[in-house]
Design a protein around this motif. Structure first.
Motif: not given
Length: 390
Positions: A80-82, A324-325, A346-348, A385-387
């Motif tokens: 994700e681009l914030p 953010r993944l 961090p990888i979130i 949170h994850l696909n």
């Protein structure tokens, strides 16, 4: 000629894509398939705008649906681009996206281009960064009433003889500039764009996202313009016009609109004056549009007001502080496991109670986006949170 740093030979092969997928259409599929044909063994990393876009609009479908579409189309990692980067002008947008790709150790970024001439784009970036007359010319054209994008294009034409006015080329220039200014190791590459960006026609199989959004708004058939993986997610659509009552309330009740990002001195008073005289979002934009204030500048400004994005927040959120993944494939998981030790931020993948301030702000913007939705998009921030694309 711009020279780029090279990654180590043992670095995993990867290609970066920067997109909004608003919505994912046949042109996007062509772009992705062209990359996969040329680089079949590479991991494809997508940096994607979430629920809001660079032009100051809401995404027609939410970021989780867009992530699922991307994974089904063959993307390996979706990041994700914030909001603070996704909803600002090209240089901010590009810096955020390219920086995320750099953190993820991506080898190349491949973007659509009207000219498909990387050397010309590099020549223009060299001029912007190294020619002292560039900034002077931009200021001169601005004084004569030209908006910034026009002033920039005219200055570049004067100094390089290159007439670059098309949107993807201009965005590509910003990508290259972000790489060069920050001494990143990403190599830019182009793919010829196959349609008119601003075209409102949906007569052809590859139509612009603008045309497709307009058609969806008018409830027209777009089945020939988008792949099957997109069609099944075209429910619970979001349009910026639906947020106008909330925007109007905000403008009417806010004492000082100048605190918001991109709200210049003077335009805040015009907003206060015009808001009571209009009944739609389009009417408000039309009232405010002028030589000084382009359509995109106005829509970004209105979005920043709606989402409470202040100048103070813009100063605070001026760099990429997390990854953010939103989703990954098995191939993407393998790539992440091999490069994660080299990644310095961090990888979130799952939101916890202790959040990065910029991520916390991102969640607040989702709450605003969700106002018009029948789906529980706020819950999705914590549970979807994850696909994994499996």
């Amino acid at each position: 000629m711009i020279k780029y740093k090279q990654r180590k030979e043992d670095t995993m092969k990867s290609i970066g894509i920067i997109a909004e997928y608003n919505p994912f259409h046949n042109g996007h599929l062509y772009h992705l398939n062209t990359i996969k044909e040329k680089y079949p063994d590479h991991t494809i990393v997508l940096v994607m705008s979430g629920n809001y876009t660079e032009r100051g609009d809401v995404s027609i479908i939410d970021k989780w649906k867009k992530s699922q579409i991307a994974l089904e189309a063959g993307i390996d990692i979706v990041v994700e681009l914030p909001f603070p980067f996704a909803t600002q002008s090209a240089d901010y947008f590009s810096y955020g996206a390219i920086t995320l790709l750099e953190h993820l150790k991506v080898e190349k970024v491949i973007f659509g281009s009207e000219s498909n001439n990387i050397k010309d784009l590099e020549t223009i970036v060299d001029c912007q960064l190294n020619n002292e007359d560039f900034d002077k010319l931009v200021k001169i054209y601005s004084k004569f009433g030209k908006n910034y994008p026009t002033a920039l294009s005219l200055a570049l034409k004067d100094l390089t003889g290159k007439d670059i006015t098309t949107p993807n080329d201009l965005l590509g220039i910003s990508y290259i500039k972000a790489i060069k200014k920050n001494n990143y190791k990403i190599i830019p590459e182009t793919i010829k764009r196959t349609n008119e960006y601003h075209s409102t026609s949906i007569d052809e199989e590859i139509s612009s996202a603008t045309a497709i959004r307009n058609a969806l708004k008018d409830k027209k058939d777009i089945s020939d313009q988008v792949p099957d993986i997109t069609k099944k997610y075209l429910e619970d659509l979001h349009f910026i016009e639906d947020y106008f009552p909330f925007l109007k309330y905000k403008i009417l009740t806010e004492e000082d609109l100048s605190i918001y990002q991109t709200v210049d001195e003077g335009i805040d008073q015009a907003l206060k004056k015009e808001i009571s005289n209009v009944n739609t979002y389009t009417e408000l934009v039309t009232k405010l549009k002028s030589k000084r204030y382009t359509y995109n500048k106005i829509t970004r400004m209105l979005l920043h007001i709606l989402c409470n994005f202040t100048k103070e927040k813009a100063k605070e959120f001026n760099d990429i502080t997390y990854i953010r993944l939103l989703g990954f494939s098995p191939k993407g998981r393998e790539y992440l496991s091999k490069v994660k030790k080299e990644i310095e931020i961090p990888i979130i993948s799952k939101i916890s109670r202790s959040k990065d301030p910029m991520l916390e702000f991102e969640i607040n913007t989702t709450k605003i986006y969700a106002i018009t939705s029948s789906n529980d998009l706020i819950k999705n921030e914590y549970t979807n949170h994850l696909n994994k694309g499996e």
